[in-house]
Design an enzyme around this catalytic site. Structure first.
Site, PDB file in Angstrom:
ATOM      1  CG  PHE A   1      35.504  40.095  38.878  1.00  0.00           C
ATOM      2  CD1 PHE A   1      36.442  40.698  38.007  1.00  0.00           C
ATOM      3  CD2 PHE A   1      33.800  40.393  39.695  1.00  0.00           C
ATOM      4  CE1 PHE A   1      35.397  42.417  37.954  1.00  0.00           C
ATOM      5  CE2 PHE A   1      33.201  41.396  39.283  1.00  0.00           C
ATOM      6  CZ  PHE A   1      33.606  42.241  38.107  1.00  0.00           C
TER       7      PHE A   1
ATOM      8  CB  CYS B   1       6.879  72.301  48.076  1.00  0.00           C
ATOM      9  SG  CYS B   1       8.956  70.990  48.617  1.00  0.00           S
TER      10      CYS B   1
ATOM     11  CB  ILE C   1      42.848  33.323  30.992  1.00  0.00           C
ATOM     12  CG1 ILE C   1      42.107  32.541  30.065  1.00  0.00           C
ATOM     13  CG2 ILE C   1      42.702  35.106  29.863  1.00  0.00           C
ATOM     14  CD1 ILE C   1      40.583  32.065  30.112  1.00  0.00           C
TER      15      ILE C   1
ATOM     16  CG  ASP D   1      40.781  27.112  39.907  1.00  0.00           C
ATOM     17  OD1 ASP D   1      41.366  28.158  39.037  1.00  0.00           O
ATOM     18  OD2 ASP D   1      39.926  26.905  40.776  1.00  0.00           O
TER      19      ASP D   1
ATOM     20  CE  LYS E   1      42.502  35.802  43.954  1.00  0.00           C
ATOM     21  NZ  LYS E   1      40.906  35.196  43.628  1.00  0.00           N
TER      22      LYS E   1
ATOM     23  N   PRO F   1      45.090  26.932  32.247  1.00  0.00           N
ATOM     24  CG  PRO F   1      44.669  27.386  29.498  1.00  0.00           C
ATOM     25  CD  PRO F   1      44.130  25.899  30.551  1.00  0.00           C
TER      26      PRO F   1
HETATM   27  O1  C5P Z   1      42.976  33.009  41.649  1.00  0.00           O
HETATM   28  P1  C5P Z   1      41.052  32.907  41.142  1.00  0.00           P
HETATM   29  O2  C5P Z   1      40.763  32.178  40.301  1.00  0.00           O
HETATM   30  O3  C5P Z   1      40.684  33.326  42.404  1.00  0.00           O
HETATM   31  O4  C5P Z   1      41.261  34.225  40.129  1.00  0.00           O
HETATM   32  C1  C5P Z   1      39.900  34.686  39.220  1.00  0.00           C
HETATM   33  C2  C5P Z   1      40.744  35.571  38.260  1.00  0.00           C
HETATM   34  O5  C5P Z   1      41.325  34.752  37.879  1.00  0.00           O
HETATM   35  C3  C5P Z   1      39.275  35.650  37.654  1.00  0.00           C
HETATM   36  O6  C5P Z   1      39.589  37.260  36.880  1.00  0.00           O
HETATM   37  C4  C5P Z   1      39.403  35.020  36.969  1.00  0.00           C
HETATM   38  O7  C5P Z   1      38.665  35.719  35.581  1.00  0.00           O
HETATM   39  C5  C5P Z   1      40.983  34.715  36.547  1.00  0.00           C
HETATM   40  N1  C5P Z   1      41.062  32.823  36.147  1.00  0.00           N
HETATM   41  C6  C5P Z   1      41.314  32.919  34.977  1.00  0.00           C
HETATM   42  N2  C5P Z   1      41.982  31.919  34.335  1.00  0.00           N
HETATM   43  C7  C5P Z   1      42.124  31.006  35.009  1.00  0.00           C
HETATM   44  C8  C5P Z   1      41.343  30.764  36.351  1.00  0.00           C
HETATM   45  C9  C5P Z   1      40.844  32.554  36.875  1.00  0.00           C
HETATM   46  O8  C5P Z   1      41.592  33.998  34.183  1.00  0.00           O
HETATM   47  N3  C5P Z   1      42.073  30.059  35.166  1.00  0.00           N
END
Ligand code: C5P
Length: 408
Positions: free
Chosen positions: A326, A158, A308, A280, A340, A306
């Site tokens: 995250f 155009c 993860i 937590d 972190k 724990p």
């Molecule tokens: O230390 P924070 O909890 O802020 O960290 C966040 C990250 O740790 C995210 O990726 C979350 O999925 C992961 N996480 C985990 N297990 C936990 C706490 C947080 O995998 N118990």
């Protein structure tokens, strides 16, 4: 040669750039693709059925209820036949029709009846592209999982200049080649990803628990996108309201401990993405009976769940080749997230500000910053979680390929 033997269903729409479909057919043939073409009613005003059938050396499909069909349901047969559907040009009107779920001609009916990868190649005037209605429709289609090739910035038929120019046949081929190359690589090598998502519930007694507002949407969208990019993906999800697609394997868990046990079962995995908002803290023990209102509160003792992500990062024997965490923060977001990332030995951390009510927990939108341990930082402004998932998944794929290259 990643397009070799791919079955491409080309839908030619009604715009001036429809003429480029002829070039594209030739390029696709050179790549040894099988091609079938649907020519829409408006597409016919720009290219003839004869040109297309002469080039593609096969019948051109036009009507849903054509006499030539011999009672066969073309819309079903075509959608099942194709590996991918390509709509070129995708006009503003076609995009609008698709976003409403219209099925008033063969092209829209085939797309609605298909679960195959669908690529839209938009072409329209810059004002039409920028119009809020078009942008809303594009967003809807993006959320349905359609992929877009272009448009480009440039001069249009155009005479105006801006975004809306159709990608060239060569650009389209290069996009498709790259897409299938990556997808085929991940499939052939059986690359596996584990994604955690959602909240966890830590029961105090049979009816009460500690949890949080996480909806699980962001992790679910990432898992879906990784799977669509050819990665064999398992989603480990806490309790959510999501209606999970059967494209991915989903393991439903309730508590953080169960999530931890499930993730251990998926090891070794190539890619791990921890988006879950794992609680937590958890009660030291779950009471068998409902606690009475006047219970001595000292009876409710908490302990840490724990971590993860940290377990995966520090797991020397089974550390995923790519680890993504995250980081939900309300202040000093970037600084805290970088800390972190290092603490938990991640390759990438996705930081999001959860202080805003409009993004983050329990809504469809997010605003994140992707931080890589090589120092790269990319901020993505407020967008749908689906859009953000597509960007994160692409980043994951590219980082994984970089790591593989370095290791080889
Ligand atoms: O230390 P924070 O909890 O802020 O960290 C966040 C990250 O740790 C995210 O990726 C979350 O999925 C992961 N996480 C985990 N297990 C936990 C706490 C947080 O995998 N118990």
């Amino acid at each position: 040669m990643n397009l070799k033997n791919k079955k491409i269903l080309l839908i030619v729409g009604g715009g001036i750039s429809a003429y480029k479909s002829l070039d594209l057919i030739r390029l696709l043939q050179r790549k040894s693709c099988s091609i079938k073409v649907i020519l829409t009613k408006t597409g016919k005003k720009f290219v003839t059925s004869l040109s297309i059938s002469s080039l593609s050396k096969s019948r051109v499909f036009e009507d849903t209820f054509g006499e030539k069909n011999n009672g066969k349901m073309d819309h079903i047969a075509l959608s099942r036949w194709a590996d991918a559907i390509l709509v070129l040009p995708s006009t503003a009107n076609f995009i609008s029709k698709l976003s409403r779920g219209s099925a008033d001609d063969l092209a829209t009916t085939v797309i609605l009846a298909s679960d195959k990868e669908t690529f839209l190649v938009p072409a329209m005037n810059v004002r039409m592209w920028e119009h809020k209605a078009t942008q809303k429709n594009l967003n809807t289609l993006f959320n349905y999982g359609y992929k877009f090739i272009g448009p480009q910035d440039g001069e249009m038929a155009c005479g105006e200049y801006g975004k809306g120019k159709m990608s060239s046949p060569r650009q389209i081929i290069s996009y498709l080649e790259n897409f299938f190359k990556q997808k085929d690589y991940f499939k052939k090598k059986n690359i596996r990803a584990t994604v955690t998502t959602g909240p966890t519930r830590e029961y105090i007694d049979p009816v009460r628990y500690i949890s949080n507002e996480s909806s699980g949407k962001q992790g679910y969208e990432i898992a879906l996108e990784l799977s669509r990019l050819g990665v064999k993906t398992t989603l480990i999800s806490g309790p959510t309201n999501i209606n999970y697609s059967n494209e991915i394997k989903v393991k439903k868990i309730v508590s953080g401990k169960q999530m931890f046990n499930e993730i251990k079962k998926t090891l070794p995995t190539d890619i791990a993405v921890c988006t879950a908002a794992v609680s937590d803290f958890k009660p030291l023990m779950k009471n068998k009976q409902k606690l009475k209102k006047k219970v001595n509160l000292d009876k409710i003792q908490l302990e840490q769940n724990p971590d993860i992500l940290e377990f995966l990062g520090k797991n020397n024997r089974n550390k995923p080749k790519l680890l993504v965490g995250f980081s939900a923060e309300t202040e000093n977001i970037i600084k805290n997230s970088i800390e972190k990332m290092h603490e938990k030995h991640c390759d990438i951390i996705v930081a999001n500000d959860v202080s805003s009510k409009e993004t983050g927990f329990n809504v469809d939108f997010n605003e994140v910053t992707i931080i890589e341990n090589n120092g790269e930082i990319q901020k993505i402004k407020k967008s749908s979680k689906k859009f953000i998932a597509a960007i994160i998944a692409k980043k994951i794929i590219n980082s994984f390929l970089d790591i593989k290259k370095r290791l080889n």
